[in-house]
Structures are given as structure tokens and as C-alpha cells.
Design an enzyme around this catalytic site. Structure first.
Site, PDB file in Angstrom:
ATOM      1  N   ARG A  34       0.945  -1.262  -0.093  1.00  0.00           N
ATOM      2  CA  ARG A  34       0.106   0.044  -0.048  1.00  0.00           C
ATOM      3  C   ARG A  34       0.959   1.113   0.051  1.00  0.00           C
ATOM      4  O   ARG A  34       1.568   1.229   0.826  1.00  0.00           O
ATOM      5  CB  ARG A  34      -1.048  -0.054   1.199  1.00  0.00           C
ATOM      6  CG  ARG A  34      -1.550   1.224   1.300  1.00  0.00           C
ATOM      7  CD  ARG A  34      -2.675   1.230   2.400  1.00  0.00           C
ATOM      8  NE  ARG A  34      -3.866   0.527   1.958  1.00  0.00           N
ATOM      9  CZ  ARG A  34      -5.240   0.806   2.279  1.00  0.00           C
ATOM     10  NH1 ARG A  34      -5.345   1.778   3.440  1.00  0.00           N
ATOM     11  NH2 ARG A  34      -6.220   0.138   1.791  1.00  0.00           N
ATOM     12  N   HIS A  92      -7.282   0.630  -6.432  1.00  0.00           N
ATOM     13  CA  HIS A  92      -7.314  -0.107  -5.281  1.00  0.00           C
ATOM     14  C   HIS A  92      -8.098  -1.617  -5.855  1.00  0.00           C
ATOM     15  O   HIS A  92      -9.404  -1.794  -5.624  1.00  0.00           O
ATOM     16  CB  HIS A  92      -8.313   0.510  -4.534  1.00  0.00           C
ATOM     17  CG  HIS A  92      -8.273   0.047  -2.985  1.00  0.00           C
ATOM     18  ND1 HIS A  92      -7.420  -1.132  -2.602  1.00  0.00           N
ATOM     19  CD2 HIS A  92      -8.999   0.287  -1.764  1.00  0.00           C
ATOM     20  CE1 HIS A  92      -7.801  -1.348  -1.332  1.00  0.00           C
ATOM     21  NE2 HIS A  92      -8.583  -0.385  -0.795  1.00  0.00           N
ATOM     22  N   GLN A 143     -10.245  -3.869  -3.473  1.00  0.00           N
ATOM     23  CA  GLN A 143     -11.609  -3.407  -2.967  1.00  0.00           C
ATOM     24  C   GLN A 143     -12.565  -3.712  -4.190  1.00  0.00           C
ATOM     25  O   GLN A 143     -13.670  -3.990  -3.652  1.00  0.00           O
ATOM     26  CB  GLN A 143     -11.552  -1.773  -2.798  1.00  0.00           C
ATOM     27  CG  GLN A 143     -12.592  -1.201  -2.248  1.00  0.00           C
ATOM     28  CD  GLN A 143     -13.068  -1.687  -0.875  1.00  0.00           C
ATOM     29  OE1 GLN A 143     -12.347  -1.549   0.008  1.00  0.00           O
ATOM     30  NE2 GLN A 143     -14.177  -2.019  -0.790  1.00  0.00           N
ATOM     31  N   ASP A 155     -17.039   7.228  -1.573  1.00  0.00           N
ATOM     32  CA  ASP A 155     -15.900   7.157  -1.069  1.00  0.00           C
ATOM     33  C   ASP A 155     -15.594   8.629  -0.501  1.00  0.00           C
ATOM     34  O   ASP A 155     -16.446   9.420  -0.693  1.00  0.00           O
ATOM     35  CB  ASP A 155     -14.894   6.634  -2.127  1.00  0.00           C
ATOM     36  CG  ASP A 155     -13.577   6.479  -1.249  1.00  0.00           C
ATOM     37  OD1 ASP A 155     -13.201   6.435  -0.257  1.00  0.00           O
ATOM     38  OD2 ASP A 155     -12.330   6.669  -2.318  1.00  0.00           O
ATOM     39  N   CYS A 166     -16.684   1.984   0.479  1.00  0.00           N
ATOM     40  CA  CYS A 166     -15.555   1.159   0.753  1.00  0.00           C
ATOM     41  C   CYS A 166     -14.984   1.208   2.035  1.00  0.00           C
ATOM     42  O   CYS A 166     -14.076   0.499   2.529  1.00  0.00           O
ATOM     43  CB  CYS A 166     -14.235   1.408  -0.379  1.00  0.00           C
ATOM     44  SG  CYS A 166     -13.997   3.249  -0.442  1.00  0.00           S
ATOM     45  N   ARG A 211     -13.728  -8.225   1.716  1.00  0.00           N
ATOM     46  CA  ARG A 211     -12.086  -8.074   1.573  1.00  0.00           C
ATOM     47  C   ARG A 211     -11.497  -9.153   1.612  1.00  0.00           C
ATOM     48  O   ARG A 211     -10.810  -9.892   1.026  1.00  0.00           O
ATOM     49  CB  ARG A 211     -11.709  -6.976   2.352  1.00  0.00           C
ATOM     50  CG  ARG A 211     -12.377  -5.565   1.949  1.00  0.00           C
ATOM     51  CD  ARG A 211     -11.840  -4.957   0.475  1.00  0.00           C
ATOM     52  NE  ARG A 211     -10.433  -5.068   0.474  1.00  0.00           N
ATOM     53  CZ  ARG A 211      -9.806  -4.045   0.879  1.00  0.00           C
ATOM     54  NH1 ARG A 211     -10.166  -2.947   1.495  1.00  0.00           N
ATOM     55  NH2 ARG A 211      -8.438  -4.232   0.316  1.00  0.00           N
TER      56      ARG A 211
HETATM   57  N1   CP Z   1     -11.359   0.157   2.086  1.00  0.00           N
HETATM   58  C1   CP Z   1     -10.088   0.095   2.628  1.00  0.00           C
HETATM   59  O1   CP Z   1      -9.096  -0.111   1.960  1.00  0.00           O
HETATM   60  O2   CP Z   1      -9.828   0.299   3.807  1.00  0.00           O
HETATM   61  P1   CP Z   1      -8.606   0.432   4.844  1.00  0.00           P
HETATM   62  O3   CP Z   1      -8.150   1.906   4.362  1.00  0.00           O
HETATM   63  O4   CP Z   1      -9.042   0.294   6.293  1.00  0.00           O
HETATM   64  O5   CP Z   1      -7.723  -0.749   4.568  1.00  0.00           O
HETATM   65  N1  NVA Z   2      -9.887   7.200  -1.845  1.00  0.00           N
HETATM   66  C1  NVA Z   2      -9.796   6.456  -0.503  1.00  0.00           C
HETATM   67  C2  NVA Z   2      -9.955   5.021  -0.454  1.00  0.00           C
HETATM   68  C3  NVA Z   2      -9.513   4.657   0.849  1.00  0.00           C
HETATM   69  C4  NVA Z   2      -9.757   2.938   0.994  1.00  0.00           C
HETATM   70  C5  NVA Z   2      -8.066   6.975  -0.326  1.00  0.00           C
HETATM   71  O1  NVA Z   2      -7.192   6.689  -0.798  1.00  0.00           O
HETATM   72  O2  NVA Z   2      -8.184   7.485   0.995  1.00  0.00           O
END
Ligand code: CP
Ligand code: NVA
Length: 302
Positions: free
Chosen positions: A101, A128, A131, A218, A257, A285
Site C-alpha cells: 500500500r 485499489h 476493493q 468514498d 469502501c 475483502r
Molecule cells: N477500504 C479500505 O481499503 O480500507 P482500509 O483503508 O481500512 O484498509
Molecule cells: N480513496 C480512498 C480509499 C480508501 C480505501 C483513499 O485513497 O484514501
């Protein structure tokens, strides 16, 4: 398949196969005879916060017979300037899979190439993918599938989530409409590259939601944008709330999400009304990512 780096790079059949496999793994949770990660250690290399992704991967790795190693980039030399290329070549000799990540999609791609071990994108600024696989599993469970469905995204029209949805729509063919203020819509060069007539963009959230089977939102400020308060101010008429959902299709579902900010991108009452679906989506997930890891480990073994 060697890696899961994006939805853009997948074949549609691979998406369907992941969702089918996730259904199977979900049904058989706690009774897996096959342990595809037995004897393996998979590392989670995260430079951004996470609740769902971190926990679902760590639990999923263990349920598939492996061990997980959480490496915050603040705790390894990557966080103080050691190049991703060197990190990849070191870790690739020690671990069996990586879940990354970070902001830069290129870093994930470079890691995958140089570490030469199964590598999974656990969120970048571009995509992502994990997701989306969980979202598609939820749509399959709740609506029977995505064929002939209309999916509306209300909010930041060019975030990692919207970009990933665009590629999923292109590959799977469902109608996908983004409602976003003009300044946050996908730029023309992205839409030209996407080349998907079933994807459209509007600044009118009511138009996007009319007749929609799935309404998705989101955060307005993605991770790293928290200080951009002036951006948030432009989204005030893009909240998913009861008034907006008035003309959605009968039997529509609302997905998020998570994490969610009640009173911003979604009203508190709508989040609670759809909480069963939204938290099922979060649980999914785990099942979707187990499907991905099992596939990558199996393909690596043959
Ligand atoms: N939706 C998602 O990726 O959640 P987190 O940021 O908690 O991993
Ligand atoms: N768009 C959001 C998604 C979080 C799961 C971010 O990047 O923070």
C-alpha cells in the site's frame, strides 16, 4: 497470473474467476483442505493507514496456511530513502509474496518486477483492485450479478476508487456513471485511454443516481489530502442521502469502501440503513483477497 497490480491489466475472465473463487472460499471458511501458502511468509509493506486491508490480508494469509509480516515503511529503511528497487531485491530473496500500500503505482510495479515474487496492489493513487473484487462479490451476493446493472459513483470522480471502477466497467460492460464536480472529473486523456462507451460523467448527482442499482461513494479527501479543506467544500451537494436516493432503482444497494465520514459523503441515516450491505462488503475483502493469494501461489507453483 504472477501479480495483481491493477484491474486495468486484467482479462475480464480473471475478474469473474476471482469472484467465483471468493464465493467458494467464503462458503468453505474454516474448512480449507488446500493450504496454498503453507510454509510461506508474505509481507505487508504499507506507507498509509489501513484497518480493513491490513486485517483482511493478515487473517487471510493465516487461513491459507502462511505467516504474515507487517512492515510499516516508517519502520524499514524504505521510509528513510532506501530505494524501492533495493528493498525489492532484498525482500524477494526472503519472503514469498508481498502486499503493498503506497502512493506510487510505479513503485508497486517496480517491486513486482525486481522482487520476482507474487505482488498485490493494496491501494495506490491509481487503483485499489482488491476493493473492487470485494465490491463485485457483494454485488453478486446482493443483486445476483452486474450484467445490465447501472452503477453510480457519487463523489471524487478521479480518485483511486473511481479509476478502478472505470476499468472494471470497461472490462465487464455494466453501465457506470460518475457524478462529480467538474474540477474532479476524470480528465479527457484518461477517458480517451479508457475508451469505454458504457462509462459516463456528469456533474448532476440526481441524474447519475436515477435508476441506479448500486450507489457507491468514498471519502471526499483521500489519504494524504486531509489538509485540502477547500476541495471538500466543493462536494457539499454530492452527499449520498435519502433525498438523492429517491429516484434510484427499486431494490438498490448502497456501497462504501470505508472508512466513512457521516455527514460528509454519506448521511448517517443512509449508512445505517445500508449497514448490513456495507459491512458485508468490508468482510468480503477477506474472501476476495484469499482468492487472489491462492491463485497467485498456485500459478507460481506450476
Ligand atoms: N477500504 C479500505 O481499503 O480500507 P482500509 O483503508 O481500512 O484498509
Ligand atoms: N480513496 C480512498 C480509499 C480508501 C480505501 C483513499 O485513497 O484514501
Amino acid at each position: 497470473m504472477k501479480h495483481l497490480l491493477s484491474i486495468e491489466s486484467l482479462h475480464p475472465q480473471n475478474i469473474t474467476r476471482f469472484v467465483d473463487s471468493a464465493v467458494n472460499l467464503k462458503t468453505r471458511r474454516g474448512r480449507h483442505e488446500h493450504q496454498p501458502l503453507e510454509g510461506q511468509t508474505w509481507a505487508l509493506i504499507f506507507s498509509k493507514s489501513s484497518t480493513r486491508t491490513r486485517v483482511s490480508f493478515e487473517v487471510g494469509i493465516r487461513e491459507l496456511g502462511g505467516n504474515s509480516l507487517f512492515l510499516s515503511t516508517n519502520d524499514i529503511h524504505l521510509g528513510r530513502g532506501e530505494p524501492i528497487e533495493d528493498t525489492a531485491r532484498v525482500l524477494g530473496r526472503m519472503i514469498h509474496g508481498a502486499v503493498i500500500r503506497t502512493g506510487s503505482q510505479k513503485h508497486v510495479e517496480d517491486f513486482a518486477e525486481l522482487a520476482n515474487i507474487p505482488t498485490i496492489n493494496a491501494l495506490t493513487d491509481d487503483e485499489h483492485p482488491c476493493q473492487i473484487l470485494a465490491d463485485l462479490l457483494t454485488i453478486r451476493e446482493k443483486l445476483g450479478g452486474w450484467d445490465d446493472r447501472k452503477i453510480a459513483f457519487v463523489g471524487d470522480g478521479f480518485s483511486n476508487m473511481t479509476r478502478t471502477w472505470c476499468w472494471a466497467a470497461k472490462l465487464l460492460g455494466f453501465e457506470f456513471v460518475i457524478a462529480s464536480p467538474a474540477a474532479f472529473q476524470p480528465p479527457a486523456d484518461f477517458l480517451a485511454r479508457l475508451e469505454a462507451p458504457n462509462v459516463s460523467v456528469t456533474d448532476d448527482p440526481a441524474l447519475a443516481v436515477a435508476g441506479a442499482d448500486v450507489i457507491y461513494t468514498d471519502v471526499w479527501l483521500s489519504m494524504g489530502q486531509e489538509d485540502q479543506k477547500e476541495k471538500e467544500a466543493q462536494f457539499s451537494s454530492y452527499q449520498v442521502n435519502a433525498a438523492l436516493l429517491k429516484n434510484a432503482a427499486d431494490g438498490h444497494i448502497v456501497l462504501h469502501c470505508l472508512p466513512a465520514y457521516r455527514g460528509k459523503e454519506i448521511s448517517g441515516d443512509i449508512l445505517e440503513l445500508h449497514a448490513d450491505t456495507i459491512f458485508q462488503q468490508a468482510e468480503n475483502r477477506l474472501h476476495a483477497q484469499k482468492a487472489v493469494m491462492a491463485r497467485l501461489a498456485n500459478d507460481r507453483a506450476v
